[in-house]
Design a protein around this motif. Structure first.
Motif, short mmCIF file in Angstrom:
data_model
loop_
_atom_site.label_atom_id
_atom_site.label_comp_id
_atom_site.label_asym_id
_atom_site.label_seq_id
_atom_site.Cartn_x
_atom_site.Cartn_y
_atom_site.Cartn_z
N PRO A 262 0.76 -1.32 0.07
CA PRO A 262 0.01 -0.04 -0.07
C PRO A 262 0.97 1.14 0.00
O PRO A 262 0.48 2.26 -0.48
CB PRO A 262 -0.89 -0.14 1.39
N ALA A 318 -5.30 6.79 -3.66
CA ALA A 318 -6.61 6.13 -3.03
C ALA A 318 -6.59 4.74 -2.88
O ALA A 318 -7.25 3.87 -2.48
CB ALA A 318 -7.83 6.48 -4.00
N GLY A 319 -5.36 3.81 -3.74
CA GLY A 319 -5.36 2.37 -3.81
C GLY A 319 -4.42 2.01 -2.71
O GLY A 319 -3.88 2.74 -1.83
N PRO A 320 -3.92 0.65 -2.91
CA PRO A 320 -4.58 -0.13 -3.83
C PRO A 320 -5.77 -0.83 -3.52
O PRO A 320 -6.36 -0.68 -2.35
CB PRO A 320 -3.40 -1.26 -3.87
N ILE A 321 -6.35 -1.27 -4.39
CA ILE A 321 -7.94 -1.99 -4.29
C ILE A 321 -7.78 -3.46 -4.88
O ILE A 321 -8.85 -4.11 -4.53
CB ILE A 321 -8.74 -1.32 -4.98
N LYS A 322 -6.35 -4.13 -5.12
CA LYS A 322 -6.59 -5.49 -5.39
C LYS A 322 -5.34 -6.05 -4.76
O LYS A 322 -4.27 -5.31 -4.47
CB LYS A 322 -6.17 -5.77 -6.95
N MET A 324 -7.76 -6.46 -2.43
CA MET A 324 -8.80 -5.89 -1.95
C MET A 324 -8.30 -4.80 -1.18
O MET A 324 -7.00 -4.58 -1.09
CB MET A 324 -9.93 -6.75 -1.05
N GLN A 325 -9.01 -3.90 -0.51
CA GLN A 325 -8.42 -2.76 0.18
C GLN A 325 -7.60 -3.49 1.21
O GLN A 325 -7.90 -4.24 2.10
CB GLN A 325 -9.43 -1.57 0.74
N TYR A 326 -6.62 -2.56 1.53
CA TYR A 326 -5.75 -2.78 2.88
C TYR A 326 -5.74 -2.13 3.94
O TYR A 326 -6.72 -0.98 3.87
CB TYR A 326 -4.24 -2.41 2.43
N ASN A 328 -7.57 -4.94 5.04
CA ASN A 328 -8.38 -6.03 4.59
C ASN A 328 -7.81 -7.49 4.09
O ASN A 328 -8.13 -8.42 4.32
CB ASN A 328 -9.90 -5.79 4.10
#
Length: 336
Positions: A262, A318-322, A324-326, A328
């Motif tokens: 992240p 704003a990411g990362p989102i793969k 999934m969001q960190y 998580n």
């Protein structure tokens, strides 16, 4: 490498090295120990000053949690960005500012506190050091509330003294703690600590903050070579770096890898791979994150605010989102 390579960077030729574009980390100057005659191991006596975006502080907050010291060692948390140019005391100073608004969340960060350790409600870590007659400004700080003195400001030292005196300090460590008695195992941990510090912990800063292309590339390659080495080390099914017990080597590695996907992938120019590209290391990160107290010992909101909020334009990705969001993503452990 020096005999202290797992704790601090060699300071030889520091002026010339910095002028050439190399990031060179300074040495912490206050190195007393709990257990010295003036600093006896007593529950409720000691206090930590930390910033949750700082990986060196993260080592200490992890040890505090893993060793069950949350109730017996109190703690204050600084705001992840330091003071601005318009601050009356000057820029780039760690401050305790619970009401300061984070640009990432548009509100104050609930983990941030005022300063409670000295009893004087000081705003800046610089002022805590001034009380000691020191010109340093860094965190973490281990502080004796009774003697009104700084004990130590070197995270590697603090880890060991908290582990050594955990029970006397009011903790509930599991056996064998972070450092087993077995000499062979300790030697293994020390060897890992040295490589992890030089190429991963400090290596990330060499890559991210050195301004010379060759120095950056050397740090970059050493960092990913060690990631591959660690992934292979974990490929035999062991749960942690030296076997099935969580040790100091795991604790010292985790803060950097927790930040890699992240934050460091972009901010430290370490875009060779994500940690999820190393299946055994990815499972290891998830496994450590699941340990009691680990999730509460750090904050990726503080990390993103602290690292990117100090970049040239202050805009935070704003990411990362793969995958999934960190953080998580670290909760989705799937064994390879």
């Amino acid at each position: 490498m020096t005999k202290d390579a797992a704790t601090q960077e060699a300071q030889t030729g520091i002026k010339e090295r910095r002028e050439s574009g190399e990031f060179v980390r300074g040495v912490s100057g206050l190195r007393h120990s709990i257990g010295d005659p003036e600093f006896p191991p007593e529950a409720g006596r000691y206090h930590l000053f930390v910033a949750l975006n700082c990986p060196w502080c993260h080592r200490v907050t992890l040890a505090r949690s893993i060793l069950g010291l949350q109730d017996s060692i109190t703690m204050d948390v600084a705001f992840p960005n330091r003071t601005n140019e318009d601050d009356p005391e000057g820029p780039n100073l760690w401050e305790f500012a619970p009401d300061r608004v984070a640009s990432l969340t548009r509100e104050p960060l609930p983990e941030c506190t005022g300063e409670t350790g000295t009893g004087k409600e000081l705003r800046l870590t610089r002022d805590i050091y001034r009380e000691e007659g020191s010109s340093e400004q860094s965190v973490p700080i281990l502080y004796d509330k009774l003697a009104k003195r700084i004990v130590n400001n070197e995270s590697a030292d603090i880890l060991r003294m908290l582990n050594r005196h955990a029970r006397a300090l009011g903790g509930t460590p599991s056996d064998p703690g972070l450092l087993p008695d077995d000499t062979r195992k300790r030697d293994e941990i020390d060897a890992l600590n040295e490589r992890i510090y030089v190429t991963i912990n400090n290596g990330a800063y060499k890559a991210g903050f050195s301004s010379d292309q060759e120095i950056y590339e050397n740090a970059f390659h050493a960092y990913f070579e060690t990631l591959s080495f660690l992934d292979e080390l974990l490929s035999d099914g062991r749960l942690f770096l030296t076997g099935n017990d969580f040790t100091e080597a795991d604790l010292r590695l985790f803060p950097t890898l927790y930040r890699h996907d992240p934050v460091y992938y972009v901010r430290m120019k370490l875009n060779g791979a994500h940690i999820y590209d190393y299946p055994n290391l990815w499972c290891w990160v998830c496994r450590v994150y699941a340990l009691d107290g680990v999730a509460q010992s750090g904050s990726l909101i503080h990390c993103r605010q602290g690292y990117f909020g100090r970049s040239w334009n202050g805009v935070i990705p704003a990411g990362p989102i793969k995958p999934m969001q960190y953080p998580n993503a670290y909760m989705q452990l799937e064994e390879p």
